[in-house]
Design an enzyme around this catalytic site. Structure first.
Site, PDB file in Angstrom:
ATOM      1  N   THR A 140       0.570  -1.306   0.099  1.00  0.00           N
ATOM      2  CA  THR A 140       0.569  -0.072   0.313  1.00  0.00           C
ATOM      3  C   THR A 140       0.848   1.439   0.123  1.00  0.00           C
ATOM      4  OG1 THR A 140      -2.374  -1.543   1.144  1.00  0.00           O
ATOM      5  CG2 THR A 140      -1.670   1.489   0.826  1.00  0.00           C
ATOM      6  N   ASN A 187      -4.269  -9.543  -8.225  1.00  0.00           N
ATOM      7  CA  ASN A 187      -4.346 -10.980  -6.462  1.00  0.00           C
ATOM      8  C   ASN A 187      -6.198 -11.529  -6.465  1.00  0.00           C
ATOM      9  OD1 ASN A 187      -5.950  -8.080  -6.733  1.00  0.00           O
ATOM     10  ND2 ASN A 187      -6.437  -7.637  -4.744  1.00  0.00           N
ATOM     11  N   CYS A 229     -14.883  -6.352   2.126  1.00  0.00           N
ATOM     12  CA  CYS A 229     -16.059  -6.014   2.741  1.00  0.00           C
ATOM     13  C   CYS A 229     -16.589  -4.614   3.878  1.00  0.00           C
ATOM     14  CB  CYS A 229     -16.207  -7.445   4.240  1.00  0.00           C
ATOM     15  SG  CYS A 229     -16.925  -7.942   5.074  1.00  0.00           S
TER      16      CYS A 229
HETATM   17  N1  PLP Z   1      -0.952  -4.438  -4.496  1.00  0.00           N
HETATM   18  C1  PLP Z   1      -1.834  -5.998  -4.834  1.00  0.00           C
HETATM   19  C2  PLP Z   1      -2.096  -6.386  -5.610  1.00  0.00           C
HETATM   20  C3  PLP Z   1      -2.764  -6.284  -2.891  1.00  0.00           C
HETATM   21  O1  PLP Z   1      -2.778  -7.663  -3.784  1.00  0.00           O
HETATM   22  C4  PLP Z   1      -1.952  -6.162  -1.885  1.00  0.00           C
HETATM   23  C5  PLP Z   1      -2.173  -6.882  -1.159  1.00  0.00           C
HETATM   24  O2  PLP Z   1      -2.586  -7.548  -1.173  1.00  0.00           O
HETATM   25  C6  PLP Z   1      -1.436  -4.802  -2.329  1.00  0.00           C
HETATM   26  C7  PLP Z   1      -1.055  -3.781  -3.283  1.00  0.00           C
HETATM   27  C8  PLP Z   1      -0.944  -4.215  -0.567  1.00  0.00           C
HETATM   28  O3  PLP Z   1      -0.200  -4.826   0.146  1.00  0.00           O
HETATM   29  P1  PLP Z   1       0.182  -4.445   1.594  1.00  0.00           P
HETATM   30  O4  PLP Z   1      -0.784  -5.715   1.854  1.00  0.00           O
HETATM   31  O5  PLP Z   1       1.132  -5.011   1.342  1.00  0.00           O
HETATM   32  O6  PLP Z   1      -0.065  -3.246   1.776  1.00  0.00           O
END
Ligand code: PLP
Length: 391
Positions: A72, A153, A335
């Protein structure tokens, strides 16, 4: 009851080698890496070793790696860090991203939009893939940044990032990719196929390192406005004392990932590869359950992920039933305040809200065994048959 964990895209288990590498840094080796004394020098050299390992995984230089608190932060730093200076100078600025991004990118883009950035959101095909032709058509003279994820994801669909980065480079803009779900699963070569990518986000907890760790690759020569203000850490790009144990864990995970990717090996716990285990799970469920469709099946996908739609099933009820039977899975939905929203990714691919709500994500890890998959197949099939019979 032995629990079976099929939710590795949410978070991966820590590898024992990663825990062992971190252990001293929670106890006897505790210096601040910015301190000049020996205790500080010891942690500084551990941080720099980790940086070299992350760089080796990506085939870039260590100076191009910025440690962050995770995906993030990396995504926000990339988007805001590149675009904020244009806003500060009141210059028109355009960002291109996609409708299938993680919220770490989507909400960062929305926030920039509220601050004056023009944003175009590309729509994927039914297979969950965005094409370079669409990207090419969306470019404007003032497009300064393109952000497209490497692997989704929810579906695992891999985007043509190398090709897109070439288009972006020719236009004179910068290319960012959120590679959180690709790192450790696919070979990422920032000096080869991805040589035109300017920024790339990683997260530790999707590649067997701890939660709250990550890295942003920033190509040499690209400048970035920092998100945090404070000390001169990370070459003035990310203020704040380093999370030394976490960084050491990320470095160890990167070192291990490079070894297994170079060896072409994906699942140490199994003679079969991770993708063969995933395919077996997918095909067995499709054989057992009528009207089961794999979302994004025609796309190139990361080896550990499947997203299956069981028409007529409420995936939330299925997840609860599976959890009670000891299986951890997930569905492509966020959610929010107790209300289950259908997945924005599946909706962007053209599924109806009802179809999106009937989709289940199963994601395997390197620790998933063939025995676990054999156990999971009849349990998931039975839960689905039971739920279908209630209609
Ligand atoms: N980007 C993708 C594609 C993700 O799957 C995730 C987490 O699920 C993130 C960003 C966010 O990463 P973090 O949980 O390390 O902040």
């Amino acid at each position: 009851m032995e629990r079976i964990y099929l939710d590795a895209n949410a978070t991966t288990p820590l590898l024992p080698e990663v825990v062992d590498a971190m252990r001293p840094f929670w106890s006897e080796t505790f210096g601040n890496p910015s301190s000049a004394h020996q205790a500080g020098q010891r942690t500084r050299s551990a941080v720099e070793r980790a940086r070299a390992n992350v760089a080796a995984l990506l085939n870039c230089t260590a100076k191009e790696i910025i440690f962050t608190s995770g995906g993030t932060e990396g995504d926000n730093l990339a988007l805001s860090g590149v675009l904020q200076p244009y806003l500060d100078r009141r210059e028109p600025v355009h960002l291109i991203t996609t409708r299938i991004e993680h919220h770490a990118v989507l909400y960062a883009a929305e926030s920039l939009e509220r601050r004056g950035v023009e944003v175009t959101y590309l729509t994927p095909s039914q297979d969950g893939v965005v094409t370079s032709a669409e990207l090419q058509a969306a470019l404007r003279p003032h497009t300064k940044l393109v952000s497209v994820m490497l692997a989704n994801n929810e579906t695992g669909a891999v985007q043509p990032i190398g090709e897109m980065a070439q288009v972006v480079k020719e236009h004179g803009a910068l290319m960012h990719t959120d590679a959180v779900q690709g790192a450790g699963k696919l070979r990422l070569d920032l000096s080869g196929e991805l040589k035109h990518v300017d920024l790339l986000t990683l997260s530790g907890h999707k590649m067997y390192a701890p939660q709250g760790t990550g890295a942003l690759f920033l190509r040499k020569g690209v400048t970035l406005a920092p998100l945090f203000h404070g000390g001169p850490h990370e070459r003035q790009r990310r203020a704040g004392t380093e999370n030394v144990p976490g960084i050491v864990g990320l470095g160890k995970a990167a070192e291990m990932a490079r070894t297994w990717l170079e060896a072409g090996e994906t699942a140490p716990s199994s003679p079969a590869s991770l993708s063969a285990l995933r395919d077996h799970l997918e095909q067995s469920l499709q054989a057992a359950i009528p009207n089961a469709f794999v979302n994004a099946w025609a796309a190139s996908r990361v080896p550990n992920t499947t997203n299956i739609r069981f028409n007529g099933i409420d995936a939330e009820a299925l997840l609860i039933a599976l959890d009670m039977q000891g299986i951890a899975a997930s569905f492509g939905a966020a959610c929010m305040s107790g209300a289950t929203e259908p997945s924005h990714v599946l909706l962007a691919m053209g599924l109806t809200p009802a179809e999106a709500r009937s989709s289940l994500r199963l994601s395997l890890s390197r620790l998933t065994t063939p025995e676990e998959i054999e156990c999971a197949i009849p349990v998931i099939s039975a839960a689905l048959t039971r739920l279908r019979s209630l209609h």
